[in-house]
Design an enzyme around this catalytic site. Structure first.
Site, PDB file in Angstrom:
ATOM      1  N   GLU A 288     -34.144  -7.181  32.126  1.00 33.59           N
ATOM      2  CA  GLU A 288     -34.975  -5.983  32.298  1.00 33.59           C
ATOM      3  C   GLU A 288     -36.443  -6.334  32.078  1.00 33.59           C
ATOM      4  O   GLU A 288     -37.173  -5.569  31.445  1.00 33.59           O
ATOM      5  CB  GLU A 288     -34.544  -4.874  31.331  1.00 33.59           C
ATOM      6  CG  GLU A 288     -33.108  -4.430  31.538  1.00 33.59           C
ATOM      7  CD  GLU A 288     -32.791  -3.135  30.790  1.00 33.59           C
ATOM      8  OE1 GLU A 288     -32.344  -2.195  31.435  1.00 33.59           O
ATOM      9  OE2 GLU A 288     -33.004  -3.083  29.558  1.00 33.59           O
ATOM     10  N   CYS A 372     -32.741   6.321  29.491  1.00 27.82           N
ATOM     11  CA  CYS A 372     -34.068   6.221  28.885  1.00 27.82           C
ATOM     12  C   CYS A 372     -35.173   6.725  29.809  1.00 27.82           C
ATOM     13  O   CYS A 372     -36.168   7.283  29.348  1.00 27.82           O
ATOM     14  CB  CYS A 372     -34.360   4.777  28.467  1.00 27.82           C
ATOM     15  SG  CYS A 372     -34.103   3.575  29.786  1.00 27.82           S
TER      16      CYS A 372
END
Lengths: 609, 609
Positions: A288, A372
């Site tokens: 990520e 998120c």
């Protein structure tokens, strides 16, 4: 749209059964397998999503009262109040699901990260509603952290694997005035990456495999070096942005030039070698985050929405020591492209990844097992006003332009109301009306974006020469302002073609079109040919703008292009392609995938190689 | 090189402790966790690697005796003889490691696949050495399979999840003359994909999750439809190639036009929509196989060496019903590019993936936890002679050119020795000398590759008109050949630039350079500028060839190009790049990564978009 999206966030949190985890009177929502098998079961970072959702609600309530939404937030806060332990500890996962894991793994378990988002929510909710309950809850948790972490005897010299608590504690310190919170934020920043590495020590102490805590993993959470020695942006992109945001806050609060020096190097590293033209960052899904310099694949770009949101946070905090368009231009670029793309126009669906090329399979979703991004982009959008201005003792800096009214209090106590009349970013004409009760001397600093060649400025109809008056990209107008003074700024929104550095192999021979702060793209729905058959020559100078019918007053760019045609249908041919004249329509990148699904392409082929 | 590489393969098999798994007197090598945790422990497909290694040794021994290597192979065969069960069953993994798994999961457990490779090894070893032991062992295993699988009462109507046994049984039937083996191969082909699907039935019977046996997974192993109804090449690339190879064998053996019809559709599907210009196939790592039509990413290309080897196998078998350059051209293309690239020039290291662009991090390795590719490319290289010619009743077809001598027996019993004098593929001049004991009438069919515009042909110095005489791309010369007759074929090796179909977005605006059957590439070691800064204009016509100093007599292409220069060092700039004249060196793709490590690029940017 804010309260609408805020309500949707809450609905989804409820559907995901987050509140059962928080509610001490509800049946225990069950076990969880760490790192695998999280789908559909309790997650250790859920408090953070509730924290961000409450923060979004707070900003929404600040703009427009909504008793129903406020009641729902209050109910969640009540659950947390009941859940909190006498010593102040609060984390629904580690209290309800895995008590035996409490404080056992700062590197992976997101405990301080969750506290950070809850603190941000609490601060925003207090500021919006004046209600102290959530603020007091999180202050007790912060007191617990102040007691637990530090260099004193019996204290833990650790910090969180996922940065966030640092910037949150700064906010809490600012609103409560408690220096201990600020000092704890500084402690977390100062300790990070010191030798011996806390995460390795922790792994040894817990009898865990220490190999997985070694070098690569340390870079993943930016603990490979003390932060002041870091010169390369590495690892998980969101973590990096939150760390740098915290560092910038501490640099501002403590006037710490050693931090500012490090941040400037990191800023250049990120924006000069590792950032998509959209302000997207972190190309790889595997971590990520970041890979190698100039490695910016378009179709597989991860470029998480949260990471661009984080870049806006960081850029905004780099303005804490004074206006500088080096930061504000990028803040705007990340905001209007990489970040906002994460939210659909109706505020109901969300991108996690933000590729710059799609073959029609990438669409926004309603929810995610790692949710998120939705509350992150929502809280940013809902609080956009707080990113528009910078206020000092006797200066107002306008970082962002947009239709709005702001009531500002200068450092010297003067009150200024600033009203912007504009259709920016669709139109470059910006009118600012100064509201002061009596003639007031202060400097108004207006950002002139680096791309705004030929910008013009006038006060009450009198033209002001740009250039010499411009300081770090801001036109500074210092004078005694009269009530009703009008400033007119014109930023020419001429479409421009950008090339990437030749080291970005994925963009070789291609151009990205920008108009003002907006990156444009081709969508298959407007251009029903293969998007990679389209060649941009010198057509940009002959382009025309048009209002997109089904996208409100958004502006499209219609421009003459060439279309490459290969007559052969073979897979490989020695035939040289022909080109025919064609018109292509470009639309703002952040609005893509809001109409018919289809292909999308940011980097157009340039006619000459 | 063959015995050298064969010995290396054996050494690596020993290091991987494969022989301990086979040796019934050795301590049991231990447990294994299915699907995960295989690293360093026993693997269910190891027999296949030993089978392919023995097959490689066999071809090597056929070319050049090597008593030491033969003794090592004999020792392994002895181990298998001791291991074999009285009923003929033989598989070291399911006898030594997991007896309880025997015949419980045809879909995933590679039991028939292993038998297939062992059979291929046994056939080759018998043909090379005349020793029957291994052939008899595998015939007993084949008898076991004949008894177990079929449509009779008590028999299993199943087939293997990883095709291979089909083509192996054809080989075994041909060498032993046993029709039962051929019929079993046909049974496996005919049953595949019939309803109800065997793999779903098997999963239900074994109490396994049937979801994982559903549609996507069925395509993975080409059991989603009966093979005659399949029109799209899908799933795991190696499995697909082995299936089609078996189908082509059965089509030839049974003159089965229904199979041929299906194969022709699949052939066009693969080579017209899913094949890299290198003959690499299967772009995705996730399924080691196919994705969407025209999805051919270069830098992340999986393009497993085994898959190109499999394509050579299939193409070769498509020639079983007569010469046709549609198949032979692709056979050569896959052989010389996608397949051979898998082996280093010194025969010691191996590629698993074969990307068409590299940023310097992709290199051949010495071994792999899934070591399928090394013995696969090795056995192909060691047996290359068997792919060069096709022999019918009164015809010899020359599919591939290369310095060699072949002793052929025609279907009518005539014996022909064919000697090729040539430096092909470096030079296009090919001389063929006919060796016959007395004047013999037969047709000599010479492949004229589709790319060989302007090829010329002469017999004993007398020019032969090409064109009308050419049948499906082969120049057929039927005459009474005299001893010592000389045929001269000249294939012009003019570098040519190929464009990909416009639907291949990854190759848009780019060209691949080929010379004869060879794909060329840029390597960083020759071109110390960013490879994506190089633009190919019309320089190909002014190119020159040169012998590459450190790559034997391999031919490089030096050609005038343009180099794009952007003065700005910024990440994004509005500056228009300049171009300067430059010379670039191209080298054969299959030889890349044999000198200094560095970047590599097959698809060069074309000057006009």
């Amino acid at each position: 749209m804010c309260d609408h999206t805020a309500a949707i966030l809450l609905d989804r949190c409820v559907e995901a059964r987050m509140l059962e985890q928080v509610d001490i009177d509800a049946p225990n929502p069950g076990v969880v397998i760490p790192f695998i098998g999280w789908l559909g079961s309790a997650q250790m970072f859920w408090d953070s999503d509730l924290g961000k959702s409450i923060e979004t609600i707070a900003y929404s309530l600040y703009r427009k009262p909504n008793p129903e939404l406020e009641a729902r937030a209050d109910a969640i806060i009540d659950l947390y109040e009941k859940l909190q332990e006498p010593d102040g500890y609060l984390n629904s996962f580690f209290q309800r699901i895995k008590p035996e894991w409490k404080w056992t793994n700062l590197r992976d378990f997101h405990e301080l990260y969750c506290a950070g988002h809850m603190i941000e929510g609490a601060v925003a909710y207090y500021q919006a509603t004046g209600k102290r309950k959530f603020l007091d809850i999180m202050s007790r948790m912060a007191d617990h952290l102040v007691a637990r972490f530090g260099r004193g005897p019996g204290q833990v010299r650790g910090y969180c694997g996922h940065e966030e608590i640092e910037l949150a504690l700064v906010k809490l310190a600012r609103v409560t005035g408690k220096q201990a919170y600020m000092d704890l934020a500084k402690f977390f920043i100062d300790e990070r990456g010191q030798k011996p590495n806390f995460f390795i020590e922790e792994a040894i102490a817990q009898g865990r495999d220490t190999k997985s805590a070694q070098k690569d993993t340390l870079g993943y959470n930016q603990s490979h070096l003390p932060v002041r020695e870091q010169t390369k942006v590495v690892g998980h992109a969101v973590r990096a942005m939150y760390l740098y945001s915290g560092m910038a806050d501490i640099a501002t609060e403590y006037n710490d030039d050693t931090l500012t020096d490090a941040l400037e190097i990191l800023w250049d590293d990120l924006t000069g070698k590792q950032m998509y033209v959209t302000g997207g960052i972190g190309p790889a899904a595997s971590n990520e985050g970041f890979t190698d310099y100039y490695d910016l694949p378009n179709d597989t770009a991860y470029a998480e929405t949260c990471a661009s949101v984080g870049l806006v946070f960081w850029a905004n905090r780099m303005l804490g020591r004074g206006p500088d368009r080096r930061y504000a231009d990028i803040m705007e670029q990340a905001l209007y492209n990489g970040a906002i793309a994460g939210l659909s126009r109706d505020g109901k669906t969300f991108f996690y990844e933000n590729p710059l090329e799609s073959t029609g399979k990438h669409h926004r979703w309603t929810w995610h097992t790692c949710p998120c991004c939705p509350p992150n982009i929502a809280r940013l959008v809902a609080s956009i006003g707080s990113y528009m201005y910078g206020v000092a003792k006797d200066e107002v800096a306008v970082h962002l332009y947009g239709e709005s009214t702001a009531r500002l209090e200068l450092g010297n106590g003067a009150k200024v109301t600033l009203t912007q009349q504009t259709h920016y970013p669709w139109d470059g004409a910006i009118g600012l009306t100064i509201g002061v009760e009596q003639p007031t001397r202060f400097a108004l600093s207006l950002r002139i974006p680096a791309w705004a060649k030929g910008a013009s400025l006038a006060v009450n109809g009198q033209s002001i020469e740009l250039g010499a008056a411009t300081d770090r990209g801001y036109a500074r107008i210092e004078r005694e302002w009269q009530p009703g003074d009008v400033v007119a700024l014109a930023l020419p929104l001429v479409p421009r073609a950008l090339r990437a550095n030749s080291k970005v192999r994925q963009d070789a021979g291609r151009v990205a079109v920008m108009r003002g702060p907006l990156v444009y793209c081709l969508e298959g729905t407007d251009n029903p040919v293969g998007l990679n058959s389209i060649l941009l020559g010198d057509g940009l100078g002959r382009s025309e703008t048009a209002v997109i019918p089904d996208l409100n007053r958004a502006i499209a760019i219609d421009l003459p292009v060439l279309k490459e045609v290969i007559a052969s249908d073979e897979l490989y041919t020695a035939e040289t392609p022909d080109v025919v004249a064609e018109t292509a329509r470009l639309v703002p990148y952040h609005l893509w995938d809001n109409r018919a699904p289809g292909d999308m392409l940011v980097w157009l082929r340039a006619q000459r190689g």
